[in-house]
Design an enzyme around this catalytic site. Structure first.
Site, mmCIF file in Angstrom:
data_model
loop_
_atom_site.group_PDB
_atom_site.id
_atom_site.type_symbol
_atom_site.label_atom_id
_atom_site.label_comp_id
_atom_site.label_asym_id
_atom_site.label_seq_id
_atom_site.Cartn_x
_atom_site.Cartn_y
_atom_site.Cartn_z
ATOM 1 N N HIS A 1 -3.975 15.415 18.980
ATOM 2 C CA HIS A 1 -4.509 15.970 20.289
ATOM 3 C C HIS A 1 -5.824 16.432 20.487
ATOM 4 O O HIS A 1 -6.185 16.585 21.257
ATOM 5 C CB HIS A 1 -4.183 13.979 21.593
ATOM 6 N N ARG B 1 -8.609 10.848 11.524
ATOM 7 C CA ARG B 1 -9.134 11.369 12.662
ATOM 8 C C ARG B 1 -9.182 12.358 13.317
ATOM 9 O O ARG B 1 -9.566 12.815 14.182
ATOM 10 C CB ARG B 1 -9.274 9.917 13.455
ATOM 11 N N ARG C 1 -3.085 10.920 9.242
ATOM 12 C CA ARG C 1 -3.747 9.523 9.120
ATOM 13 C C ARG C 1 -4.637 9.929 7.520
ATOM 14 O O ARG C 1 -5.532 10.933 6.853
ATOM 15 C CB ARG C 1 -4.598 9.449 10.540
ATOM 16 N N HIS D 1 0.375 14.629 12.824
ATOM 17 C CA HIS D 1 0.230 12.945 11.886
ATOM 18 C C HIS D 1 -1.013 13.603 11.155
ATOM 19 O O HIS D 1 -1.869 12.939 11.311
ATOM 20 C CB HIS D 1 0.338 11.756 13.023
ATOM 21 N N HIS E 1 7.121 8.189 21.168
ATOM 22 C CA HIS E 1 5.628 7.483 21.612
ATOM 23 C C HIS E 1 5.856 6.641 23.082
ATOM 24 O O HIS E 1 6.756 6.221 23.349
ATOM 25 C CB HIS E 1 5.808 6.050 20.167
ATOM 26 N N ASN F 1 3.803 17.057 19.723
ATOM 27 C CA ASN F 1 3.015 16.279 18.495
ATOM 28 C C ASN F 1 1.482 17.386 19.491
ATOM 29 O O ASN F 1 1.194 16.135 20.265
ATOM 30 C CB ASN F 1 2.659 15.170 18.869
ATOM 31 N N GLU G 1 3.740 13.587 9.745
ATOM 32 C CA GLU G 1 3.804 12.237 9.830
ATOM 33 C C GLU G 1 3.035 11.871 9.352
ATOM 34 O O GLU G 1 1.838 12.101 8.937
ATOM 35 C CB GLU G 1 3.708 11.900 11.360
ATOM 36 N N THR H 1 0.310 4.468 16.665
ATOM 37 C CA THR H 1 0.902 4.067 15.618
ATOM 38 C C THR H 1 1.345 2.641 16.481
ATOM 39 O O THR H 1 2.463 3.467 17.219
ATOM 40 C CB THR H 1 2.151 4.951 15.130
ATOM 41 N N GLU I 1 13.935 7.178 13.405
ATOM 42 C CA GLU I 1 12.860 7.775 14.821
ATOM 43 C C GLU I 1 12.571 6.336 15.749
ATOM 44 O O GLU I 1 12.223 5.668 14.943
ATOM 45 C CB GLU I 1 11.792 8.758 14.678
#
Ligand code: PXP
Length: 239
Positions: free
Chosen positions: A13, A52, A48, A46, A189, A10, A73, A104, A154
């Protein structure tokens, strides 16, 4: 020896860091390509509602640039459905989304919104997109996920990663139940070098999605080193 377990990286970030300065550096696509070169089996991002980190243009750029599956995502909203259908990723992972949360926080309440989720899942599947639901390892949610027509669940490993007692056992029994319902099982996660091996060793879990720790650790040792280390840990746990 258990079946091969894929590593989805992922890269959200990397976009967080980029957005801190408002420019284009560091580029999420560059991170995705480097992760794939180091052995990642797929890339997760993801989009969002508040944009962000990942932005609309990132999704399109990732889809165009990467040779491995893109896992999109998203929240189950009409806006995201439209963007997902236009992007045509390999898979969509539906997650709950609250504007005020830092990440999340819990799994999707599939059982409580089966009536709306079933047609939503259906529209994605009709477009040839595999659908994953991000859920807690709770039997009612797993059964509802099968009823909703998902291909995949998941399992949310957040509570396990926080060290809550009994959570590994819940993941183990949840994975077995999900597989018995015909669902492919992924997990993710809060996973780190330390807490990943027991999750990797769950037989039915064929994919892990890991983000924050990989990008954080990459600051110290480099993204390729981190991806290769996860690959080793996962392979060891499955032999
Ligand atoms: N899987 C899902 C569905 C997520 O929402 C997240 C967080 O964006 C992850 C995996 C990765 O979690 P982490 O960034 O803590 O590794």
């Amino acid at each position: 020896m258990l079946p091969y377990q894929r590593l989805g990286v992922n890269i959200d970030h990397v976009a967080t860091l980029r957005n801190a300065r408002g420019g284009t550096y560091p580029e999420p696509v560059r991170a995705a390509l480097q992760a794939i070169a180091a052995g990642a089996d797929g890339i997760t991002a993801h989009l969002r509602e508040d944009r962000r980190h990942i932005r609309d243009a990132d999704m399109a750029a990732l889809k165009a640039a990467i040779s491995k599956p893109l896992n999109f995502e998203m929240a189950a909203t009409p806006e995201m459905l439209r963007i997902a259908l236009a992007t045509a990723p390999h898979a969509c992972c539906l997650v709950p989304e609250k504007r005020t949360e830092v990440t999340t926080e819990g799994g999707l309440d599939v059982a409580g919104q089966l009536g709306t989720l079933r047609p939503f899942v259906g529209q994605l599947r009709d477009a040839g997109i595999r659908v994953s639901l991000f859920v807690d390892p709770d039997p009612a949610q797993l059964r509802a996920s099968a009823e909703a027509g998902a291909n995949i669940v998941e399992l949310h490993t957040g509570a396990y990663a926080e060290g809550k007692p009994g959570e590994l056992e819940r993941l183990i029994s949840g994975a077995a139940l999900a597989a018995s319902l015909g669902l492919e099982v992924h997990a993710g996660h809060g996973l780190t070098y330390e807490n990943t091996p027991p999750v990797s060793a769950i037989p039915q879990v064929v994919e892990l999605n890991i983000g924050h720790f990989i990008i954080g650790e990459a600051v110290f040792t480099g993204l390729d080193v981190v991806v290769r280390r996860f690959r080793e840990l996962m392979d060891q746990a499955r032999t």
